[in-house]
Design an enzyme around this catalytic site. Structure first.
Site, PDB file in Angstrom:
ATOM      1  N   PHE A 144      -7.505  -7.490 -10.926  1.00 22.24           N
ATOM      2  CA  PHE A 144      -8.281  -6.261 -11.093  1.00 22.24           C
ATOM      3  C   PHE A 144      -7.902  -5.220 -10.043  1.00 22.24           C
ATOM      4  O   PHE A 144      -8.125  -4.022 -10.236  1.00 22.24           O
ATOM      5  CB  PHE A 144      -9.785  -6.574 -11.037  1.00 22.24           C
ATOM      6  CG  PHE A 144     -10.398  -6.521  -9.681  1.00 22.24           C
ATOM      7  CD1 PHE A 144     -11.180  -5.450  -9.295  1.00 22.24           C
ATOM      8  CD2 PHE A 144     -10.195  -7.546  -8.761  1.00 22.24           C
ATOM      9  CE1 PHE A 144     -11.762  -5.392  -8.038  1.00 22.24           C
ATOM     10  CE2 PHE A 144     -10.772  -7.495  -7.511  1.00 22.24           C
ATOM     11  CZ  PHE A 144     -11.556  -6.423  -7.148  1.00 22.24           C
ATOM     12  N   LYS A 145      -7.289  -5.652  -8.953  1.00 16.48           N
ATOM     13  CA  LYS A 145      -6.936  -4.720  -7.881  1.00 16.48           C
ATOM     14  C   LYS A 145      -5.807  -3.776  -8.272  1.00 16.48           C
ATOM     15  O   LYS A 145      -5.599  -2.751  -7.618  1.00 16.48           O
ATOM     16  CB  LYS A 145      -6.599  -5.502  -6.615  1.00 16.48           C
ATOM     17  CG  LYS A 145      -7.838  -6.194  -6.063  1.00 16.48           C
ATOM     18  CD  LYS A 145      -7.539  -7.209  -4.989  1.00 16.48           C
ATOM     19  CE  LYS A 145      -8.844  -7.919  -4.598  1.00 16.48           C
ATOM     20  NZ  LYS A 145      -8.653  -8.987  -3.634  1.00 16.48           N
ATOM     21  N   ASP A 146      -5.081  -4.090  -9.349  1.00 15.98           N
ATOM     22  CA  ASP A 146      -4.072  -3.153  -9.850  1.00 15.98           C
ATOM     23  C   ASP A 146      -4.699  -1.796 -10.147  1.00 15.98           C
ATOM     24  O   ASP A 146      -4.079  -0.751  -9.939  1.00 15.98           O
ATOM     25  CB  ASP A 146      -3.436  -3.683 -11.143  1.00 15.98           C
ATOM     26  CG  ASP A 146      -2.463  -4.834 -10.906  1.00 15.98           C
ATOM     27  OD1 ASP A 146      -1.759  -4.824  -9.887  1.00 15.98           O
ATOM     28  OD2 ASP A 146      -2.413  -5.748 -11.758  1.00 15.98           O
TER      29      ASP A 146
ATOM     30  N   ASP B   4      -4.599 -11.898  -4.369  1.00 13.83           N
ATOM     31  CA  ASP B   4      -4.096 -10.915  -5.326  1.00 13.83           C
ATOM     32  C   ASP B   4      -3.882  -9.512  -4.753  1.00 13.83           C
ATOM     33  O   ASP B   4      -3.167  -8.715  -5.346  1.00 13.83           O
ATOM     34  CB  ASP B   4      -4.982 -10.841  -6.566  1.00 13.83           C
ATOM     35  CG  ASP B   4      -6.467 -10.805  -6.253  1.00 13.83           C
ATOM     36  OD1 ASP B   4      -6.802 -10.466  -5.125  1.00 13.83           O
ATOM     37  OD2 ASP B   4      -7.272 -11.116  -7.148  1.00 13.83           O
TER      38      ASP B   4
END
Length: 355
Positions: free
Chosen positions: A82-84, A114
């Site tokens: 989700f950090k993208d 991540d």
């Protein structure tokens, strides 16, 4: 943190309710990034460019399950973390300013799993950015490790280090405390301590609310419960800020057996356990959730001195009992917490994305 948070009325929420996820990010970012910093057309272009590599045409998608449960799919980026979502925007903002100012910086990142790979993907190949990632050996999944160590770009430097992610944060904090050293080498971080990371994540909560709320014509607006599996509490802080801006959400924290946030919400016990416990959700194996400082600040009514004293005590003793004004039940920001142990991705019972 911003000095003040904009308050959004019913009319604005109505206007935003039909927006796509990228459009929501644009509207939210424009509230905090004025045209004197980035003109609106440039801001829109940067955000479009940031999301151009996502696998899903909506970028973020809400899957509807039975019995009123929904999953907000935040994993359609290049690294499936989700950090993208926030890092791709942060990197675009960063490179915009670097190009204007003709500067080069070195990004230093510690990771629990991540963040490292998402940070690398966001800046790999950039001519004005070098990135150094500290990878805790044996504490990330094999896929996460390979995502970090197989990027063969001249500006990407990955080092395996002994210890867990909390332990490797200590030397990074020490480096950034040396202001002269930071200025000399143009250092910065892309961890979720970076405000722009949290800013973009606010959009997750608005998007989820608009897709889940039964109707925005009700008085008062209907609440929606959002369960947030969390490690460093960045996405949780974003939810608290969204709530403070007027979004009627109830936040429930979900953690694995590294349960410092659970104990904080339930009993006001903000203290370290003896050791970080390895779980299948390695990105959540964190005992020092540094974004809780932001949440405490919101709970305190922006009383910086109280929070500074509290966090300095935590630095010294690794244990703080929250004062009553920060730990009232029910909390004005956090409705509760749940302990979900040894489940891949964080939380199966809650059906939410780890964040």
């Amino acid at each position: 943190m911003p000095e003040e948070l904009p308050q959004l009325g019913r009319e604005t929420l109505h206007e935003w309710s039909t927006l796509s996820y990228p459009s929501l990010v644009k509207e939210l970012c424009s509230l905090f990034i004025g045209p004197e910093l980035i003109p609106r057309d440039d801001l829109n272009d940067l955000i479009d460019r940031a999301f151009s590599r996502f696998h899903h045409r909506e970028v973020v998608h809400l899957s509807r399950l039975r019995n009123g449960l929904n999953v907000l799919e935040l994993w359609h980026g290049v690294t499936y973390a989700f950090k993208d979502l926030s890092l791709c925007c942060t990197a675009q903002f960063l490179q915009y300013f670097l190009e204007k100012r003709k500067r080069h910086i070195t990004v230093v990142v510690g990771t629990s799993g991540d963040t490292g790979s998402a940070a690398i993907e966001s800046v790999q190949g950039a001519k004005n950015v070098d990135i150094i990632v500290l990878l805790p050996k044996g504490h990330c999944t094999k896929i996460q490790e390979l995502q970090m160590t197989t990027v063969l770009r001249e500006n990407v430097h990955v080092f395996g280090v002994e210890g867990n992610s909390d332990e490797l944060d200590e030397p990074i904090k020490t480096v950034f405390a040396d202001v002269a050293f930071v200025k000399k080498h143009n250092l910065m971080s892309l961890n979720s301590i970076n405000w722009s990371r949290v800013l973009v994540q606010i959009a997750h909560h608005f998007f989820a609310y608009f897709r889940c709320a039964p109707s925005l014509d009700m008085h008062p607006l209907p609440p929606v419960e959002v369960v947030v599996p969390t490690g460093a509490a960045g996405n949780l802080a974003a939810g608290c800020i969204a709530q403070k801006m007027g979004l009627p959400i109830h936040l429930v924290v979900a953690v694995n057996s590294n349960d410092i946030i659970h104990r904080t919400v339930q009993w006001g016990d903000f203290s370290l356990s003896k050791a970080v416990k390895p779980t299948l959700a390695s990105a959540m194996d964190i005992q020092v959730p540094y974004n809780m400082e932001r949440i405490f600040w919101l709970l305190s009514g922006s009383d910086s001195q109280v929070i500074r004293t509290l966090m300095e005590q935590f630095e010294r003793t690794k244990s703080v009992s929250l004062p009553k004004e920060l730990h009232s039940k029910p909390s004005p920001l956090l409705s509760g917490s749940r302990l979900c142990s040894q489940v891949p991705g964080g939380c199966a019972g809650c059906q939410a994305d780890p964040g």
